[in-house]
Design an enzyme around this catalytic site. Structure first.
Site, PDB file in Angstrom:
ATOM      1  N   GLU A  30       0.734  -1.271   0.072  1.00 19.63           N
ATOM      2  CA  GLU A  30      -0.011  -0.042  -0.041  1.00 19.63           C
ATOM      3  C   GLU A  30       0.862   1.258   0.016  1.00 19.63           C
ATOM      4  O   GLU A  30       0.414   2.308  -0.553  1.00 19.63           O
ATOM      5  CB  GLU A  30      -0.920   0.103   1.253  1.00 19.63           C
ATOM      6  CG  GLU A  30      -1.950  -1.279   1.116  1.00 19.63           C
ATOM      7  CD  GLU A  30      -2.912  -1.237   2.287  1.00 19.63           C
ATOM      8  OE1 GLU A  30      -3.867  -1.787   2.261  1.00 19.63           O
ATOM      9  OE2 GLU A  30      -2.360  -0.848   3.618  1.00 19.63           O
ATOM     10  N   GLY A  96     -12.414  -4.192   1.215  1.00 22.23           N
ATOM     11  CA  GLY A  96     -13.511  -5.177   0.675  1.00 22.23           C
ATOM     12  C   GLY A  96     -14.370  -4.432   0.294  1.00 22.23           C
ATOM     13  O   GLY A  96     -15.109  -3.450   0.883  1.00 22.23           O
ATOM     14  N   MET A 205      -9.509  -2.393   8.007  1.00 19.64           N
ATOM     15  CA  MET A 205      -9.260  -2.691   9.254  1.00 19.64           C
ATOM     16  C   MET A 205      -8.415  -1.486  10.160  1.00 19.64           C
ATOM     17  O   MET A 205      -7.913  -1.603  11.139  1.00 19.64           O
ATOM     18  CB  MET A 205      -8.457  -3.860   9.567  1.00 19.64           C
ATOM     19  CG  MET A 205      -9.295  -5.061   9.022  1.00 19.64           C
ATOM     20  SD  MET A 205      -8.063  -6.594   9.034  1.00 19.64           S
ATOM     21  CE  MET A 205      -8.031  -6.993  10.664  1.00 19.64           C
ATOM     22  N   GLU A 206      -8.307  -0.273   9.427  1.00 15.06           N
ATOM     23  CA  GLU A 206      -7.752   0.611  10.030  1.00 15.06           C
ATOM     24  C   GLU A 206      -8.361   2.044   9.941  1.00 15.06           C
ATOM     25  O   GLU A 206      -7.968   2.867  10.775  1.00 15.06           O
ATOM     26  CB  GLU A 206      -6.364   0.821   9.412  1.00 15.06           C
ATOM     27  CG  GLU A 206      -5.273  -0.218   9.785  1.00 15.06           C
ATOM     28  CD  GLU A 206      -5.572  -1.543   8.638  1.00 15.06           C
ATOM     29  OE1 GLU A 206      -5.521  -2.516   8.673  1.00 15.06           O
ATOM     30  OE2 GLU A 206      -6.032  -1.085   7.370  1.00 15.06           O
ATOM     31  N   ASP A 229     -11.302  -7.119  -3.140  1.00 15.05           N
ATOM     32  CA  ASP A 229     -12.319  -8.256  -3.068  1.00 15.05           C
ATOM     33  C   ASP A 229     -13.599  -7.588  -2.805  1.00 15.05           C
ATOM     34  O   ASP A 229     -13.592  -6.337  -2.541  1.00 15.05           O
ATOM     35  CB  ASP A 229     -11.894  -9.322  -2.035  1.00 15.05           C
ATOM     36  CG  ASP A 229     -11.714  -8.323  -0.651  1.00 15.05           C
ATOM     37  OD1 ASP A 229     -12.577  -8.368   0.235  1.00 15.05           O
ATOM     38  OD2 ASP A 229     -10.539  -7.975  -0.341  1.00 15.05           O
TER      39      ASP A 229
END
Length: 261
Positions: A30, A96, A205-206, A229
């Site tokens: 990333e 996602g 997640m962040e 995804d």
């Protein structure tokens, strides 16, 4: 003579404090494009975290890898803010897709982010709750808003950015809501829940953890994610296929924004 020296040192100090933009990502992919593009690169290690300073598109920046999850992201953000006090912070990375129109490679520019796993559980199920700023004992918003100026800049630049395309289709750039939690979502049922109950367009997640730190410290913040995804039962397979393209597209948009600041 003393006055001259005093104003000389003040002048140097002002020159050294050029406007600086912080850029964070959770995975090495990333931030790799950004790190490789840095001019006048210097490495600073603080508390075991590697920060890189330099210039991107003529803008002074500090770039760091947070690691996965809300705690790692909040910790790295806090250390960075204390050391550099940036003018703004941008988080880049993969996510996602939850919105049914999103496919791998597409972009979600977050107008807001929220922590989908922060709340209470009782006999009726799970309820989202607001976090609290411990410094002022005030409730934060459940949905952390993006900085308006950064959001508008990203929306404008996104139409002129070079992306890598997956398949024979036009890449979609969407302004939406991103759900953050300390879980990798690999479930059709969870996708439906996040979409129907909370209006989420993507999950990761962040982001909201970083947004919370910036909100409490009054630092303009923007979260940008590209889809790797669709957070469904095939997510663990799709992420391996599309994470590089998604990471590239998100970082490419960040570079464009920096050139326009």
């Amino acid at each position: 003579m003393k006055k001259i020296l005093f104003f000389f040192f003040i002048s140097l100090q002002i020159q050294a404090q050029k406007p600086l933009t912080a850029i964070l990502g959770a995975f090495s992919q990333e931030v790799k494009l950004l790190e490789d593009s840095l001019v006048n690169k210097k490495e600073v290690n603080l508390k075991g975290i590697r920060f890189l300073t330099g210039e991107l598109r003529g803008r002074s920046v500090v770039v760091a890898l947070t690691g996965v999850g809300k705690v790692n992201a909040a910790m790295t953000t806090s250390i960075l803010l204390m050391k550099w006090n940036p003018e703004q912070l941008i988080f880049t990375g993969i996510a996602g897709g939850i919105h049914p129109d999103l496919l791998p490679g597409d972009i979600v520019i977050a107008k807001s982010t929220f922590e989908h796993d922060f709340g209470k559980i009782d006999s009726t199920g799970f309820t989202l709750r607001a976090t609290r700023n411990p410094a002022y004992v005030e409730l934060n918003p459940i949905y952390f808003p993006a900085d308006e100026a950064l959001l508008k800049k990203a929306q404008s630049i996104s139409q002129k950015t070079h992306y890598r395309i997956v398949g024979n289709r036009n890449l979609k750039v969407m302004t939406g809501i991103i759900a953050t939690g300390d879980v990798f979502v690999n479930s059709n049922q969870k996708v439906d829940e996040l979409r129907v109950k909370y209006g989420a367009d993507a999950t990761e997640m962040e982001g909201a953890a970083v947004a919370q730190v910036c909100y409490q410290q009054k630092i303009p913040c923007l979260i940008i994610r590209s889809i790797s995804d669709n957070a469904n039962s095939k997510a663990h397979l799709d992420i391996k296929t599309f994470e590089f393209v998604a990471a590239y597209n998100s970082a490419s948009l960040v570079l464009g924004i920096l050139g326009g600041l």
